[in-house]
Design a protein around this motif. Structure first.
Motif, PDB file in Angstrom:
ATOM      1  N   PRO A  39       8.127   1.767  -8.605  1.00  0.00           N
ATOM      2  CA  PRO A  39       8.504   3.142  -8.285  1.00  0.00           C
ATOM      3  C   PRO A  39       7.921   4.150  -9.282  1.00  0.00           C
ATOM      4  O   PRO A  39       7.704   3.828 -10.449  1.00  0.00           O
ATOM      5  N   ILE A  40       7.684   5.332  -8.785  1.00  0.00           N
ATOM      6  CA  ILE A  40       7.291   6.480  -9.603  1.00  0.00           C
ATOM      7  C   ILE A  40       8.535   7.348  -9.713  1.00  0.00           C
ATOM      8  O   ILE A  40       9.083   7.776  -8.688  1.00  0.00           O
ATOM      9  N   LEU A  41       9.004   7.587 -10.930  1.00  0.00           N
ATOM     10  CA  LEU A  41      10.252   8.323 -11.129  1.00  0.00           C
ATOM     11  C   LEU A  41       9.997   9.823 -11.218  1.00  0.00           C
ATOM     12  O   LEU A  41       9.019  10.264 -11.818  1.00  0.00           O
ATOM     13  N   SER A  42      10.924  10.593 -10.630  1.00  0.00           N
ATOM     14  CA  SER A  42      10.749  12.044 -10.570  1.00  0.00           C
ATOM     15  C   SER A  42      12.061  12.779 -10.786  1.00  0.00           C
ATOM     16  O   SER A  42      13.017  12.599 -10.028  1.00  0.00           O
ATOM     17  N   ASN A  43      12.070  13.637 -11.780  1.00  0.00           N
ATOM     18  CA  ASN A  43      13.227  14.500 -11.987  1.00  0.00           C
ATOM     19  C   ASN A  43      13.307  15.561 -10.890  1.00  0.00           C
ATOM     20  O   ASN A  43      14.395  15.986 -10.514  1.00  0.00           O
ATOM     21  N   LEU A  79      -4.200   5.587   4.218  1.00  0.00           N
ATOM     22  CA  LEU A  79      -3.985   4.288   3.577  1.00  0.00           C
ATOM     23  C   LEU A  79      -2.567   4.059   3.078  1.00  0.00           C
ATOM     24  O   LEU A  79      -2.145   2.920   2.926  1.00  0.00           O
ATOM     25  N   HIS A  80      -1.854   5.134   2.772  1.00  0.00           N
ATOM     26  CA  HIS A  80      -0.557   5.001   2.111  1.00  0.00           C
ATOM     27  C   HIS A  80       0.592   5.599   2.923  1.00  0.00           C
ATOM     28  O   HIS A  80       0.490   6.716   3.409  1.00  0.00           O
ATOM     29  N   ASP A  81       1.666   4.821   3.022  1.00  0.00           N
ATOM     30  CA  ASP A  81       2.932   5.365   3.498  1.00  0.00           C
ATOM     31  C   ASP A  81       3.687   5.851   2.262  1.00  0.00           C
ATOM     32  O   ASP A  81       3.455   5.375   1.154  1.00  0.00           O
ATOM     33  N   LEU A  82       4.601   6.778   2.460  1.00  0.00           N
ATOM     34  CA  LEU A  82       5.373   7.332   1.353  1.00  0.00           C
ATOM     35  C   LEU A  82       6.854   7.076   1.588  1.00  0.00           C
ATOM     36  O   LEU A  82       7.382   7.358   2.660  1.00  0.00           O
ATOM     37  N   ILE A  83       7.506   6.540   0.552  1.00  0.00           N
ATOM     38  CA  ILE A  83       8.950   6.293   0.549  1.00  0.00           C
ATOM     39  C   ILE A  83       9.538   7.127  -0.572  1.00  0.00           C
ATOM     40  O   ILE A  83       9.043   7.095  -1.695  1.00  0.00           O
ATOM     41  N   VAL A  84      10.613   7.859  -0.285  1.00  0.00           N
ATOM     42  CA  VAL A  84      11.291   8.672  -1.299  1.00  0.00           C
ATOM     43  C   VAL A  84      12.739   8.220  -1.386  1.00  0.00           C
ATOM     44  O   VAL A  84      13.483   8.331  -0.413  1.00  0.00           O
ATOM     45  N   VAL A  85      13.135   7.694  -2.545  1.00  0.00           N
ATOM     46  CA  VAL A  85      14.524   7.303  -2.786  1.00  0.00           C
ATOM     47  C   VAL A  85      15.218   8.512  -3.404  1.00  0.00           C
ATOM     48  O   VAL A  85      14.829   8.987  -4.460  1.00  0.00           O
ATOM     49  N   SER A 143       0.819  -1.215   0.000  1.00  0.00           N
ATOM     50  CA  SER A 143       0.000   0.000   0.000  1.00  0.00           C
ATOM     51  C   SER A 143       0.859   1.274   0.000  1.00  0.00           C
ATOM     52  O   SER A 143       0.327   2.373  -0.116  1.00  0.00           O
ATOM     53  N   ALA A 144       2.168   1.116   0.107  1.00  0.00           N
ATOM     54  CA  ALA A 144       3.061   2.287   0.114  1.00  0.00           C
ATOM     55  C   ALA A 144       3.183   2.886  -1.291  1.00  0.00           C
ATOM     56  O   ALA A 144       2.994   2.203  -2.295  1.00  0.00           O
ATOM     57  N   ILE A 145       3.518   4.153  -1.332  1.00  0.00           N
ATOM     58  CA  ILE A 145       3.853   4.856  -2.575  1.00  0.00           C
ATOM     59  C   ILE A 145       5.360   5.017  -2.580  1.00  0.00           C
ATOM     60  O   ILE A 145       5.944   5.500  -1.600  1.00  0.00           O
ATOM     61  N   LEU A 146       6.004   4.616  -3.669  1.00  0.00           N
ATOM     62  CA  LEU A 146       7.464   4.653  -3.795  1.00  0.00           C
ATOM     63  C   LEU A 146       7.837   5.684  -4.850  1.00  0.00           C
ATOM     64  O   LEU A 146       7.652   5.471  -6.040  1.00  0.00           O
ATOM     65  N   LEU A 147       8.326   6.821  -4.396  1.00  0.00           N
ATOM     66  CA  LEU A 147       8.725   7.930  -5.259  1.00  0.00           C
ATOM     67  C   LEU A 147      10.242   7.955  -5.314  1.00  0.00           C
ATOM     68  O   LEU A 147      10.900   7.891  -4.278  1.00  0.00           O
ATOM     69  N   SER A 148      10.807   8.028  -6.521  1.00  0.00           N
ATOM     70  CA  SER A 148      12.257   7.939  -6.648  1.00  0.00           C
ATOM     71  C   SER A 148      12.809   8.999  -7.578  1.00  0.00           C
ATOM     72  O   SER A 148      12.200   9.355  -8.588  1.00  0.00           O
ATOM     73  N   SER A 149      14.008   9.452  -7.246  1.00  0.00           N
ATOM     74  CA  SER A 149      14.801  10.245  -8.178  1.00  0.00           C
ATOM     75  C   SER A 149      14.917   9.460  -9.471  1.00  0.00           C
ATOM     76  O   SER A 149      14.939   8.226  -9.465  1.00  0.00           O
TER      77      SER A 149
END
Length: 142
Positions: A74-78, A112-118, A48-54
């Protein structure tokens, strides 16, 4: 949109500085990224986590290893890449993360969601209030 709940910052695994594309080295692939994944799982995070990454290669590879363990992509983000590498000017991490989520079109229900940022060392250093050189590869920080 903002994300008010505490989130997890993860520094990417170790990589070869002279690598052409900045890929993880064996230590990053086999030790750092799996250790971060295992720590997040031990903290109770899952699908259920959201994984946001560089969108830097070393962060993408770290995020994929984490994502495979959690059952998420993962969701990639500039925005995370730029802010994470040049965080000296970033004082509002919540705003940077909210901007990245908005750009990706991601809506989060904080219940509902935890957020992880790489991300990269400078962003973690600001969050922790320490020097960049003291942020370890694969480190998880909340």
């Amino acid at each position: 949109m903002s994300y008010e709940k505490e989130f997890y910052l993860v520094r990417h695994g170790d990589y070869d500085l002279d690598s052409r594309n900045g890929s993880l080295n064996s230590k990053g692939r086999e030790i750092h990224a799996p250790a971060a994944r295992d720590e997040l799982i031990a903290r109770g995070l899952g699908s259920s986590a959201i994984l946001l990454s560089s969108d830097a290669q070393r962060a993408i590879e770290t995020a994929h290893i984490i994502g495979e363990g959690l059952g998420i992509d993962p969701i990639l983000s500039n925005t995370i890449n730029v802010a994470g590498n040049r965080a000296a000017g970033v004082r509002d991490l919540d705003k940077v993360v909210a901007t990245a989520l908005q750009e990706a079109g991601v809506e989060i229900d904080e219940a509902l969601h935890d957020l992880i940022v790489v991300t990269h060392a400078p962003m973690l250093a600001i969050a922790k209030g320490i020097e960049n050189s003291r942020v370890k590869h694969g480190e998880v920080f909340t």
